[in-house]
Motif scaffolding. Structure first.
Motif, mmCIF file in Angstrom:
data_model
loop_
_atom_site.group_PDB
_atom_site.id
_atom_site.type_symbol
_atom_site.label_atom_id
_atom_site.label_comp_id
_atom_site.label_asym_id
_atom_site.label_seq_id
_atom_site.Cartn_x
_atom_site.Cartn_y
_atom_site.Cartn_z
ATOM 1 N N LEU A 357 18.904 -3.011 -5.144
ATOM 2 C CA LEU A 357 18.575 -4.220 -4.395
ATOM 3 C C LEU A 357 19.569 -5.353 -4.591
ATOM 4 N N ASP A 358 20.205 -5.414 -5.767
ATOM 5 C CA ASP A 358 21.168 -6.496 -5.967
ATOM 6 C C ASP A 358 22.472 -6.253 -5.221
ATOM 7 N N GLU A 359 22.591 -5.095 -4.552
ATOM 8 C CA GLU A 359 23.765 -4.825 -3.724
ATOM 9 C C GLU A 359 23.620 -5.423 -2.330
ATOM 10 N N ILE A 360 22.415 -5.862 -1.976
ATOM 11 C CA ILE A 360 22.212 -6.470 -0.663
ATOM 12 C C ILE A 360 22.898 -7.837 -0.644
ATOM 13 N N PRO A 361 23.813 -8.076 0.287
ATOM 14 C CA PRO A 361 24.549 -9.352 0.313
ATOM 15 C C PRO A 361 23.650 -10.522 0.703
ATOM 16 N N GLY A 362 24.094 -11.708 0.354
ATOM 17 C CA GLY A 362 23.344 -12.908 0.697
ATOM 18 C C GLY A 362 22.290 -13.233 -0.346
ATOM 19 N N ASP A 363 21.426 -14.196 0.000
ATOM 20 C CA ASP A 363 20.420 -14.664 -0.957
ATOM 21 C C ASP A 363 19.006 -14.374 -0.498
ATOM 22 N N ILE A 364 18.841 -13.322 0.335
ATOM 23 C CA ILE A 364 17.491 -12.988 0.797
ATOM 24 C C ILE A 364 16.598 -12.591 -0.374
ATOM 25 N N ILE A 365 17.206 -11.948 -1.410
ATOM 26 C CA ILE A 365 16.440 -11.579 -2.602
ATOM 27 C C ILE A 365 16.829 -12.527 -3.726
ATOM 28 N N ARG A 366 15.841 -13.303 -4.188
ATOM 29 C CA ARG A 366 16.080 -14.239 -5.285
ATOM 30 C C ARG A 366 15.121 -13.926 -6.422
ATOM 31 N N ASN A 367 15.499 -14.331 -7.618
ATOM 32 C CA ASN A 367 14.664 -14.054 -8.776
ATOM 33 C C ASN A 367 13.326 -14.783 -8.724
ATOM 34 N N ASP A 368 13.234 -15.840 -7.894
ATOM 35 C CA ASP A 368 11.999 -16.615 -7.826
ATOM 36 C C ASP A 368 11.189 -16.307 -6.570
ATOM 37 N N ARG A 369 11.527 -15.212 -5.874
ATOM 38 C CA ARG A 369 10.839 -14.874 -4.633
ATOM 39 C C ARG A 369 10.249 -13.466 -4.739
ATOM 40 N N SER A 370 9.058 -13.279 -4.178
ATOM 41 C CA SER A 370 8.425 -11.963 -4.185
ATOM 42 C C SER A 370 9.250 -10.971 -3.384
ATOM 43 N N ILE A 371 9.584 -9.860 -4.009
ATOM 44 C CA ILE A 371 10.341 -8.824 -3.304
ATOM 45 C C ILE A 371 9.414 -7.946 -2.477
ATOM 46 N N SER A 372 8.200 -7.743 -2.966
ATOM 47 C CA SER A 372 7.272 -6.851 -2.265
ATOM 48 C C SER A 372 6.960 -7.353 -0.858
ATOM 49 N N SER A 373 6.881 -8.671 -0.670
ATOM 50 C CA SER A 373 6.616 -9.208 0.665
ATOM 51 C C SER A 373 7.790 -8.943 1.603
ATOM 52 N N LEU A 374 9.018 -9.056 1.073
ATOM 53 C CA LEU A 374 10.201 -8.736 1.874
ATOM 54 C C LEU A 374 10.217 -7.263 2.246
ATOM 55 N N TYR A 375 9.842 -6.424 1.288
ATOM 56 C CA TYR A 375 9.797 -4.979 1.532
ATOM 57 C C TYR A 375 8.733 -4.654 2.573
ATOM 58 N N ARG A 376 7.551 -5.258 2.432
ATOM 59 C CA ARG A 376 6.446 -5.003 3.354
ATOM 60 C C ARG A 376 6.834 -5.394 4.783
ATOM 61 N N ASP A 377 7.613 -6.473 4.904
ATOM 62 C CA ASP A 377 8.024 -6.942 6.235
ATOM 63 C C ASP A 377 9.228 -6.191 6.777
ATOM 64 N N GLY A 378 9.754 -5.237 6.012
ATOM 65 C CA GLY A 378 10.877 -4.436 6.488
ATOM 66 C C GLY A 378 12.201 -5.154 6.453
ATOM 67 N N LYS A 379 12.305 -6.243 5.685
ATOM 68 C CA LYS A 379 13.546 -7.035 5.682
ATOM 69 C C LYS A 379 14.615 -6.495 4.756
ATOM 70 N N ILE A 380 14.248 -5.577 3.856
ATOM 71 C CA ILE A 380 15.259 -5.022 2.940
ATOM 72 C C ILE A 380 15.359 -3.510 3.049
ATOM 73 N N GLY A 381 14.646 -2.905 4.025
ATOM 74 C CA GLY A 381 14.720 -1.466 4.260
ATOM 75 C C GLY A 381 13.771 -0.687 3.367
ATOM 76 N N GLY A 382 13.873 0.654 3.514
ATOM 77 C CA GLY A 382 13.111 1.540 2.651
ATOM 78 C C GLY A 382 11.648 1.709 3.012
ATOM 79 N N VAL A 383 11.233 1.259 4.211
ATOM 80 C CA VAL A 383 9.836 1.387 4.588
ATOM 81 C C VAL A 383 9.708 2.430 5.703
ATOM 82 N N PRO A 384 8.532 3.086 5.780
ATOM 83 C CA PRO A 384 8.350 4.077 6.850
ATOM 84 C C PRO A 384 8.285 3.417 8.222
ATOM 85 N N LYS A 385 8.770 4.113 9.235
ATOM 86 C CA LYS A 385 8.689 3.621 10.608
ATOM 87 C C LYS A 385 7.459 4.250 11.264
ATOM 88 N N LEU A 386 6.396 3.476 11.334
ATOM 89 C CA LEU A 386 5.116 3.980 11.841
ATOM 90 C C LEU A 386 4.884 3.564 13.276
#
Length: 386
Positions: A357-386
């Motif tokens: 995850l730290d290879e993703i460029p930019g500041d979308i993932i920060r140490n003070d932000r929930s990653i699971s919400s980003l994952y759930r919204d499909g903003k960082i990939g790795g989620v099934p396409k339903l």
């Protein structure tokens, strides 16, 4: 400890993958805890994305370097190229064993070993031996015994030398063997082993009897997990064959009836699964090495997962710097791991790829932000396409 490992043309990873445990200078000290390598790595992704294949590559290397010589002569343990093409599967692993850093690489087709090479990395990378097909093309002088050995198509040089138990003038081969012998878990070449297969009820009871500190470790964690259990004790009986067997009794406190005793088979699947698995967790933490677990959250409550993970993150409970690499379908575990200890796996047009995850460029993932919400919204990939 593993620095990194990877494979290409392996299962759905046509172009390959790399998994790195290394921390760079940007990693906060409260995460690295003074370590240069992570002791935990979680792998997330959709079903059939290729998560388990990453773990299988470690199991394949382990089996090849420790058990290949005893196989049938034509058996390569089902090495699996991308869509069964004829090109070789490529593997590498960069690791440290007994204070020495090594890089091991091998190239294998479905019919033969094409290449195998071992390097040592001190001030620079130096070759220890190189094998092309069944010919040794380079070796250090301390491995002159290789000149007397006939190599087999399906056996590694590492395991071949170990099988003949030669008095080698270098510790490098035994160092590599000891590293791979300390890899354990529930992944095989083709499937995920059930707990009852890789840590059977009988074997776990026998182990806890022989190693009381392991039972105490398991008992403390089970009690901590607030399962209503106040104690676990082992008892013994003689079976029909006249052999002594051991069995646990789980004591529950509270209620008007006081302490109540239940057998293992009366407990929930979650409790019995935890009881069995904690033997393997204790062995890895106590002896060191690498624990590889696919779907390690199966039958475990989500609140238990951080407790298990923290055993490997905490230097006090993990003084040997044992490493834990696992897959999980639990979503919140990403927030506990953070971006430096999470690998996401995706798949496009039948080909898998992965990234930390730290290879993703930019500041979308920060140490003070929930990653699971980003994952759930499909903003960082790795989620099934339903």
């Amino acid at each position: 400890m593993i620095y990194s490992f990877g494979a290409s043309n392996y299962f759905s990873f046509k172009d390959g993958f790399d998994v790195s445990f290394e921390f760079n200078s940007k990693v906060p000290k409260n995460i690295s805890k003074g370590r240069k390598l992570s002791t935990v790595m979680g792998i997330k992704g959709a079903n059939a994305s290729g998560k388990t294949s990453i773990l299988r590559s470690l199991e394949y290397l382990t089996a090849f370097c420790t058990r290949s010589f005893k196989r049938a002569e034509k058996d390569l343990n089902l090495v699996a190229p991308f869509f069964e093409n004829t090109a070789p599967c490529e593997f590498y692993i960069d690791f440290e064993a007994n204070g020495v850093r090594y890089i091991y690489e091998t190239s294998i087709t479905t019919s033969a070993v094409e290449k195998e090479v071992l390097y040592k990395k001190i001030s620079r990378k130096t070759k220890i031996f190189e094998r092309k097909k069944n010919e040794i093309t380079y070796r250090i002088s301390e491995l002159e015994e290789l000149d007397l050995i006939i190599l087999r198509n399906n056996a590694s040089v590492i395991d071949t030398l170990n099988f003949y138990k030669l008095d080698l003038k270098t510790p490098d081969i035994s160092n590599v063997q000891s590293f791979f012998n300390a890899v354990r878990g529930n992944v095989s070449a083709l499937t995920v082993l059930d707990d009852k297969d890789f840590s059977s009820y009988e074997d776990v009871n026998k182990y806890y009897h022989q190693v009381p500190s392991a039972l105490e470790f398991a008992k403390n964690i089970i009690i901590k997990c607030d399962l209503g259990i106040s104690d676990i004790q082992l008892y013994e009986h003689t079976n029909k064959q006249g052999e002594i067997e051991h069995f646990p009794i789980f004591f529950h406190s509270g209620g008007s009836e006081g302490t109540r005793a239940l057998s293992y088979f009366a407990e929930s699947h979650g409790t019995t699964a935890l009881y069995r698995r904690l033997k393997t967790y204790w062995a890895t933490l106590y002896w060191g090495g690498t624990l590889v677990m696919d779907e390690f959250d199966t039958n475990l409550h989500p609140d238990l997962l951080p407790i298990i993970i923290d055993l490997f993150l905490n230097p006090e409970t993990n003084p040997k710097s044992a490493q834990f690499i696992f897959t999980s379908h639990n979503l919140e575990v990403i927030d506990h791991l953070g971006k430096y200890r999470t690998i996401l796996v995706g798949k496009e047009d039948g080909e898998s790829f992965c990234y930390r995850l730290d290879e993703i460029p930019g500041d979308i993932i920060r140490n003070d932000r929930s990653i699971s919400s980003l994952y759930r919204d499909g903003k960082i990939g790795g989620v099934p396409k339903l």
